[in-house]
Design a protein around this motif. Structure first.
Motif, PDB file in Angstrom:
ATOM      1  N   UNK B   3     -48.782  24.796  13.098  1.00  0.00           N
ATOM      2  CA  UNK B   3     -49.376  24.732  14.425  1.00  0.00           C
ATOM      3  C   UNK B   3     -48.523  25.505  15.431  1.00  0.00           C
ATOM      4  N   UNK B  11     -49.647  33.062  22.053  1.00  0.00           N
ATOM      5  CA  UNK B  11     -48.890  33.442  23.238  1.00  0.00           C
ATOM      6  C   UNK B  11     -48.617  34.927  23.242  1.00  0.00           C
ATOM      7  N   UNK B  14     -51.670  36.889  24.208  1.00  0.00           N
ATOM      8  CA  UNK B  14     -51.943  36.753  25.640  1.00  0.00           C
ATOM      9  C   UNK B  14     -50.968  37.578  26.458  1.00  0.00           C
ATOM     10  N   UNK B  15     -49.702  37.533  26.032  1.00  0.00           N
ATOM     11  CA  UNK B  15     -48.663  38.270  26.737  1.00  0.00           C
ATOM     12  C   UNK B  15     -48.970  39.748  26.778  1.00  0.00           C
ATOM     13  N   UNK B  18     -51.608  40.419  29.232  1.00  0.00           N
ATOM     14  CA  UNK B  18     -51.154  40.316  30.615  1.00  0.00           C
ATOM     15  C   UNK B  18     -50.288  41.510  30.986  1.00  0.00           C
ATOM     16  N   UNK B  19     -49.393  41.889  30.064  1.00  0.00           N
ATOM     17  CA  UNK B  19     -48.508  43.015  30.355  1.00  0.00           C
ATOM     18  C   UNK B  19     -49.320  44.286  30.550  1.00  0.00           C
ATOM     19  N   UNK B  22     -50.901  44.392  33.819  1.00  0.00           N
ATOM     20  CA  UNK B  22     -49.855  44.506  34.838  1.00  0.00           C
ATOM     21  C   UNK B  22     -49.431  45.963  34.971  1.00  0.00           C
ATOM     22  N   UNK B  23     -49.495  46.678  33.832  1.00  0.00           N
ATOM     23  CA  UNK B  23     -48.933  48.027  33.804  1.00  0.00           C
ATOM     24  C   UNK B  23     -49.899  49.079  34.337  1.00  0.00           C
ATOM     25  N   UNK B  26     -50.317  50.163  38.356  1.00  0.00           N
ATOM     26  CA  UNK B  26     -49.142  50.765  38.978  1.00  0.00           C
ATOM     27  C   UNK B  26     -49.219  52.286  38.967  1.00  0.00           C
ATOM     28  N   UNK B  88     -46.389  47.338  48.570  1.00  0.00           N
ATOM     29  CA  UNK B  88     -46.347  47.874  47.205  1.00  0.00           C
ATOM     30  C   UNK B  88     -46.880  46.865  46.190  1.00  0.00           C
TER      31      UNK B  88
END
Lengths: 306, 390
Positions: B3, B11, B14-15, B18-19, B22-23, B26, B88
């Motif tokens: 588990x 995780x 998902x990371x 998200x990254x 986020x990138x 910019x 910014x």
């Protein structure tokens, strides 16, 4: 009538589905646990651990100094800069660490007798009163408390007024590292008093009686019985005082002097320059220090005392 | 255990998502250089600004809101860094949230090169042609002839001193580098303070060959930093916010320091015995209303830039904050509000006066006075400042 017939048609099937689901949960208990824990745990992982992970990842990037855009090439440049000779970053980290340690020791020394009195000597009413007095500062704003100390320590402040009244010369404490040490020690004292109190209160009276029966005097009982049993409480309190000081950046700003830059101040400044990668790299240092500290604290049994 | 491992894999996925999210933004923001508006359209009913506290003070903003229907929402910033960070954030360009920022010269070029602000058509601002020549196309908000905002107000950096404690009165900037008032001095906690040291070295140590205090070679930057490191033991503190400096003067911890006319006004209104001098040459600041690259209410933004540079409003803001308008037509209105204030704030000086004030500008690698990219950029200044104060 048509509507009623429809309701009858869905009713049993819905009930059947529900039964099947509860059967599934009964056969597979881990599924039930996952269903209950999943959402909060997922949120925790994404919000908390995820944020830290992103921060850590971005510490291996750099920023274009011209456009302030993040350049996604993997590099250790930020960490190299932190540890490079002649750079101020290790000095800043050392100062932060020193003050955090000094504050922790001071608070432990101040809090122990107070907590001891509250836990073992004071009557019910005195104890309640002392509790209120320890907690009272926590009910006011952090900023108000720091500004109050600024007013006390400043040149025209209460401290020098009192000293002059006693015929003593002025002390220039405001805007020095000493001022930071005093203010931090004051701010986090309640966080030290409470865990020590909890640890001392848990010591059964019979232990002390047994110690006395075996011929130990007060000092011996204190050293051999009370102190070892209270130590986890002290360590638990020190986690608060140490970590809170390590991460602070407002007190250095308001009562610190020209050489009072903390890790937090540097991180804040670099974030302001949109240099998040370097800020992230530097922020990893207190994280590592706290990690090591927590491991040590666990060894000393602090987590049972929390 | 299985588990837990599954949790880890989830995780990680998902990371990555998200990254990636986020990138991307910019890199994708670009300043629009073409297609300047030729007229101001209908107001959008709202205006979101990042400002120095009370730069849209109700005493003059109320009338604007009534005239245009643009309701102002304010975000106060305490430092140039905060302003830059706010602009910014969220993909830059004001994050699609902010319309205007009242940037000072140490932030304005950074905002331009980061593509956070867009070009503006100065001909839509009638007062612009009346501006003092020094503020029509100043190097801190105009690049290659393209205007990225409308100049607003300016002021010199001043030397403030306690008249009861500092006798005789200071004559020049050498006072903040001399040990006479050791432990009673203060200077701003801002990397741009390096320019003050460079300006001081320009006259006291000509062998360094400093031509422009914001365009320093490595050797010149090192020399300025060394001067500031020697200054540090003389200081009581570095001040972070204008109110910090006021507090230190009020409490008697500080007797003399670098500041702005704003602090002097505040202290004098609190009956603290202080005066200021403006030793020439000096550094100074000039503020610009800059239009965010992704401004959601550009018409209201233009209307504000138009309104706030009219002589009456310029005069009012100048008197309230202790700064000087860029529009000399404000002079008679200033004198109406406070007698002699036009001359007091140096609005009637000849052009030669402005040559002695070196206005803040973000240090960039391209030197104006030297070939090639041989000057130190803001990153280097930032690091030097951390070294000085660390």
């Amino acid at each position: 009538m048509a509507v009623d017939a429809g309701a009858f048609a869905t009713g049993p099937s819905l009930r059947r589905a529900r039964l099947r689901l509860s059967g599934l949960f009964w056969r597979r208990p881990w599924l039930k646990a996952a269903g209950l824990l999943g959402p909060p745990l997922g949120a925790f992982l994404i919000v908390y651990v995820g944020a830290l992970a992103i921060l850590f990842i971005s510490s291996f990037w750099t920023v274009n100094s011209f456009t302030s855009a993040i350049e996604h090439t993997w590099t250790l440049a930020n960490y190299r800069l932190i540890f490079a000779g002649g750079q101020p970053y290790l000095h800043i980290a050392a100062l932060t660490l020193e003050i955090a340690a000094a504050v922790t020791v001071t608070d432990a020394i101040l809090a122990f007798p107070l907590a001891f009195f509250m836990a073992r000597l004071a009557g019910k009413r005195t104890r309640a009163l002392l509790f209120v007095m320890v907690l009272l500062p926590l009910w006011s704003s952090y900023l108000v408390r720091v500004y109050a100390w600024q007013a006390i320590l400043s040149h025209n402040g209460a401290l020098n007024w009192a000293l002059n009244g006693l015929g003593l010369p002025d002390q220039n404490v405001a805007y020095t590292n000493t001022a930071m040490w005093i203010v931090f020690s004051y701010l986090w004292l309640p966080f030290m008093v409470l865990p020590i109190y909890a640890a001392l209160e848990r010591i059964p009276d019979s232990y002390l009686e047994a110690s006395a029966d075996l011929g130990a005097r007060g000092v011996r009982t204190f050293r051999a019985v009370i102190l070892p049993l209270a130590l986890p409480g002290v360590v638990a309190g020190s986690i608060f005082t140490f970590c809170l000081t390590l991460g602070d950046y407002i007190t250095p700003l308001l009562v610190g002097g020209p050489s009072s830059q903390f890790i937090g101040n540097t991180v804040y400044r670099y974030i302001g320059e949109a240099n998040v990668p370097f800020a992230a790299a530097f922020a990893t240092i207190p994280l590592a220090i706290v990690g090591v500290y927590l491991l040590l604290a666990r060894r000393l049994g602090a987590f049972e005392a929390l | 255990m299985r588990r837990i491992r599954k949790g880890h894999a989830l995780t990680a996925v998902l990371l990555v998502a998200v990254v990636a999210g986020f990138a991307i933004p910019a890199a994708s923001v670009k300043a629009s250089r073409t297609g300047l508006p030729t007229k101001i359209g209908k107001g959008e009913g709202a205006l979101n600004v990042i400002e120095w506290p009370a730069y849209t003070d109700p005493s003059f903003a109320k009338k604007f809101q009534q005239q245009t229907g643009c309701i102002i929402h304010r975000k106060d910033a305490g430092s140039s860094n905060e302003m830059f960070a706010l602009m910014h954030a969220n993909g830059g360009g004001g994050g699609g949230q902010y319309d205007l920022v009242s940037a000072s010269g140490d932030a304005s070029l950074r905002l331009i090169y980061a593509h956070d602000v867009q070009a503006v058509n100065v001909h839509l601002i009638p007062s612009w042609k009346n501006f003092l020549p020094a503020f029509k196309s100043p190097p801190h908000n105009t690049v290659n002839g393209i205007h990225y905002g409308i100049s607003l107000q300016w002021g010199p950096n001043t030397l403030i001193y306690n008249t009861k404690k500092v006798k005789p009165a200071p004559k020049g900037w050498s006072s903040i580098y001399s040990p006479k008032y050791k432990g009673k001095l203060t200077v701003p906690n801002n990397p741009i303070q390096i320019a003050d040291a460079a300006l001081y070295l320009m006259t006291t140590k000509p062998s360094l060959g400093i031509k422009d205090p914001y365009e320093l070679t490595r050797a010149q930057l090192t020399a300025a930093a060394q001067l500031l490191i020697r200054q540090k033991p003389l200081l009581k503190r570095y001040w972070n916010y204008a109110t910090d400096e006021d507090t230190s003067f009020k409490n008697g911890d500080v007797w003399m320091g670098a500041g702005w006319p704003y602090q002097t006004l505040q202290l004098q209104s609190n009956k603290v015995p202080v005066k200021e001098i403006v030793p020439l040459p000096t550094t100074g600041w000039a503020d610009t209303w800059m239009l965010a690259a992704r401004a959601p209410h550009p018409n209201c933004a233009y209307m504000w830039m138009k309104y706030v540079t009219t002589p009456k409003v310029e005069a009012k803001q100048a008197i309230v904050f202790g700064e000087t308008p860029v529009n000399p037509k404000a002079c008679p209105y200033m004198n109406q509000l406070s007698k002699g204030s036009c001359a007091g704030y140096h609005l009637n000086e000849p052009a030669s006066y402005y040559n002695k004030i070196h206005f803040w500008k973000t240090p960039v690698p391209t030197c104006g006075w030297k070939k090639g990219n041989s000057c130190m950029d803001y990153n280097a200044w930032q690091q030097a400042w951390t070294q000085i104060t660390g």
